[in-house]
Design an enzyme around this catalytic site. Sequence first.
Site, PDB file in Angstrom:
ATOM      1  N   HIS A 378       0.623  -1.357  -0.399  1.00 27.58           N
ATOM      2  CA  HIS A 378      -0.073  -0.311   0.043  1.00 27.58           C
ATOM      3  C   HIS A 378       1.365   1.214   0.063  1.00 27.58           C
ATOM      4  CE1 HIS A 378      -3.577  -1.324   0.390  1.00 27.58           C
ATOM      5  NE2 HIS A 378      -3.593  -2.607   1.426  1.00 27.58           N
ATOM      6  N   LYS A 569      -8.673  14.265   4.014  1.00 29.53           N
ATOM      7  CA  LYS A 569      -7.810  12.684   3.429  1.00 29.53           C
ATOM      8  C   LYS A 569      -7.322  13.398   5.110  1.00 29.53           C
ATOM      9  CE  LYS A 569      -6.546  13.808  -0.373  1.00 29.53           C
ATOM     10  NZ  LYS A 569      -6.178  12.901  -0.823  1.00 29.53           N
ATOM     11  N   ARG A 570      -6.093  12.373   5.276  1.00 25.13           N
ATOM     12  CA  ARG A 570      -5.820  12.198   6.523  1.00 25.13           C
ATOM     13  C   ARG A 570      -4.034  13.207   6.253  1.00 25.13           C
ATOM     14  NH1 ARG A 570      -5.490   8.092  10.089  1.00 25.13           N
ATOM     15  NH2 ARG A 570      -4.165   9.356  11.460  1.00 25.13           N
ATOM     16  N   LYS A 575       0.800  14.828   1.265  1.00 23.50           N
ATOM     17  CA  LYS A 575      -0.918  14.567   0.286  1.00 23.50           C
ATOM     18  C   LYS A 575      -0.517  16.014   0.360  1.00 23.50           C
ATOM     19  CE  LYS A 575      -3.294  10.801   2.953  1.00 23.50           C
ATOM     20  NZ  LYS A 575      -3.291   9.984   1.800  1.00 23.50           N
ATOM     21  N   THR A 677      -8.467   6.602  -3.186  1.00 26.55           N
ATOM     22  CA  THR A 677      -9.760   6.586  -3.791  1.00 26.55           C
ATOM     23  C   THR A 677     -10.755   7.267  -3.391  1.00 26.55           C
ATOM     24  OG1 THR A 677     -10.126   5.084  -1.406  1.00 26.55           O
ATOM     25  CG2 THR A 677      -9.553   4.034  -2.622  1.00 26.55           C
ATOM     26  N   LYS A 681     -14.309   8.405  -5.635  1.00 25.03           N
ATOM     27  CA  LYS A 681     -15.555   9.032  -4.797  1.00 25.03           C
ATOM     28  C   LYS A 681     -16.264  10.638  -4.957  1.00 25.03           C
ATOM     29  CE  LYS A 681     -14.642   6.006  -0.978  1.00 25.03           C
ATOM     30  NZ  LYS A 681     -13.398   6.142   0.347  1.00 25.03           N
TER      31      LYS A 681
END
Length: 843
Positions: A378, A569-570, A575, A677, A681
């Site tokens: 992952h 998101k986290r 990110k 992911t 969405k």
Amino acid sequence: MAKPLTDQEKRKQISVRGLAGVENVTDIKSNFNRHLHYTLVKDRNVATKRDYYFALANTVRDHLVGRWIRTQQHYYEKDPKRVYYLSLEFYMGRTLQNTMVNLALENACDEATYQLGLDMEELQDIEEDAGLGNGGLGRLAACFLDSMASLGLAAYGYGIRYEFGIFNQKIVDGWQVEEADDWLRYGNPWEKARPEYMRPVHYYGRVEHTPGGVKWVDTQVVLALPYDTPVPGYRNNVVNTMRLWSAKAPCDFNLKDFNVGGYIQAVLDRNLAENISRVLYPNDNFFEGKELRLKQEYFVVAATLQDIIRRFKSSKFGSTEFVRMDLSTLPDKVAIQLNDTHPALAIPELMRILMDLEEIPWEKAWDIVVRTCAYTNHTVLPEALERWPIDLFQNLLPRHLDIVYEINRRHLERVAQQFPGDEGRLQRMSLIEEGDHKKINMAHLCIVGSHAVNGVARIHSEIIKDTVFKDFYEMDPEKFQNKTNGITPRRWLVMCNPGLAEVIAERIGDDYIRDLDQLKNLLEFVDDDSLIRDVAKVKQENKMKFSAYLEEHYKVKINPESMFDVQVKRIHEYKRQLLNCLHIITFYNRIKKQPNKAWTPRTIMIGGKAAPGYHTAKMIIKLITAIGDIVNHDAVVGDRLKVIFLENYKVTLAEKIIPASDLSEQISTAGTEASGTGNMKFMLNGALTIGTMDGANVEMAEEAGEENLFIFGMRVDDVKAMDQAGYDAKLYYDRIPELKQAMDQISGGFFSPGQPDLFKDIVNMLMNHDRFKVFADYEEYIKCQDKVSALYKDPKEWTKMVIRNIGSSGKFSSDRTIAQYAREIWGMEPSLEKIPAPDDPRD
């Protein structure tokens, strides 16, 4: 003029929610009242909202039970190959509405509760999220369970029943504060304890070599108590099982050692054993080498493997034929999928069972293990890779350490045969990392012990072959595969966005819910004015609904006509929420400079949790809230720019915000986000994407056409080249005036007037050691955001691009992902056929 429809009347008109037949509604009402009276022992005049929720949940659960029993009976008789999805995280969210969707009960329950004078949405809001995951990895496992059931696979999710899931996030004075998530406080109507399948799990002790074989003795025992949760497929009468283990101390715990300080203390010490399933470790993409975490990883693996072998031996065919005591056929009947390296101990544990208990010789045992196990990687971030210190491992699992050493000895022998004289390769490929503190590299163990290794998006699967696992790829290229992630369209479209699901069904029928590739049939309507109007109208309604929610729960008023620009998101440096912050500041500065220009108004929303020990991530949250405090109270800006930090982002909040979003921020440094992911969405729910060529964004751009996403920034090769040349942040700071201004405002205390140096750590990181090269993509990001603003001013063209995105999102169904796992890794064939309902006669 006709008065506007109520929410409940609107919901009734949505056909994808199922038919509300009269008998159905009458049945549900009487079962609801029965549960209220007999299950909850409540009279209607003293019942609370929570009682009503439990009555409804039990009523819906009744519809699962017959199907659940029949499905498991069907597997017992047909004896199909079974797949076991092992994961330390299952981020399930709420269960009630998803169950109603998959059983086509939504409209019937809505009507029944309405006739009982209740509002179903209010009751749904009482359910706690099952927050047994951190982010993408745990939510992926939940989507996979839904798809495996919907594709008729004999599948089982196995994990831990954490008493406390991911913490609840409170924002206090702009800082994250964690609160324990006591999600089981009021009970969980969806789970069923199965004490009859309790299993012992052993720790510590020592290894004895006896004439009768190897024995692991003097261990401490903890019992694993299973709790089963039903997993319904979409309208196919299949109900699979998620089995989560809870830790229990045995009755004689600490009492047999009479040296312990007495009976009372011994009973109190039972907590030590039961702490194993107490709490989810709250790290996303970060490895914390604590003994309790290693205990959790072995706990789920040891309990699950006993269960797998018990079920293998006691299947219908096994009970009459001697052949089923022979475990050599295990890989024909069992597939084990390891969700990351967290359940890697399945490999040495299965070896231990086969050799020490079943007395199978090494070579045959190893062949069984490799043919049974497969591993999903992952992440490529080095800080996320699990490396367990040998001394910790030796103490807790001495027999498993012996087995790992022997796996490594044979593995390195094979490497040396294939690459004679290549010492560097032997060192790089060893399962044991030498150094001051020797460590076991769990990813290497997984690769060596599995017949298939997959990444989670095409670019990620290429990166692992080119970099982190290059040596392993060169030795066994046939092991390496790609399985691009997906999301379940049941929860992430039909359930959370019924208005859009209905608009789509009106054009192309409702078969797309099972076969999301059919969304491509929408593309022929891209110029259809009525579809353009309907899609825009649904989005506007979702935005109004979310605005009302925000006002009610967060006391903030926002402009629903503005563009909803969302990054949820986290919180993590890779990110790049900081890149988003720099755009916010730049946009703010431009409005201040030219207040009379016709700016495209935006509401920028950022949400996500930071790991409690991750200082930089917590500072990023404080920076976002600090920027909001300045921007949101500036009269010159007005409602042309608002900045909101969405507190306590979780599955249930995602279901509200994603359908209301216009712009999806997917802006990680190329090569760092394995797949993502959330990106899928947003695409499915009619938001446009601004993003880098990273993770599944690459495939989204390929499906929709790059011109239908807002792609910017360095590609993987550019990042690699910059790593070699060296990244110098000051170059960009000196060259780009708007970037310099923004950074000077952060470092000068413009956003923290009380403490000018509050953000010095962030500034220092960005200027001097930013692994994720925020400044290198700043200029292109700002220009790309200008293109977004320009297009948003043309609602028709914007909506046409939205339709092109929705029509191209079919690939990103987890049904497609799971069908590929089934055929290419597990050796199973998915099926869309219905099995008989409980009240149907059997064949």
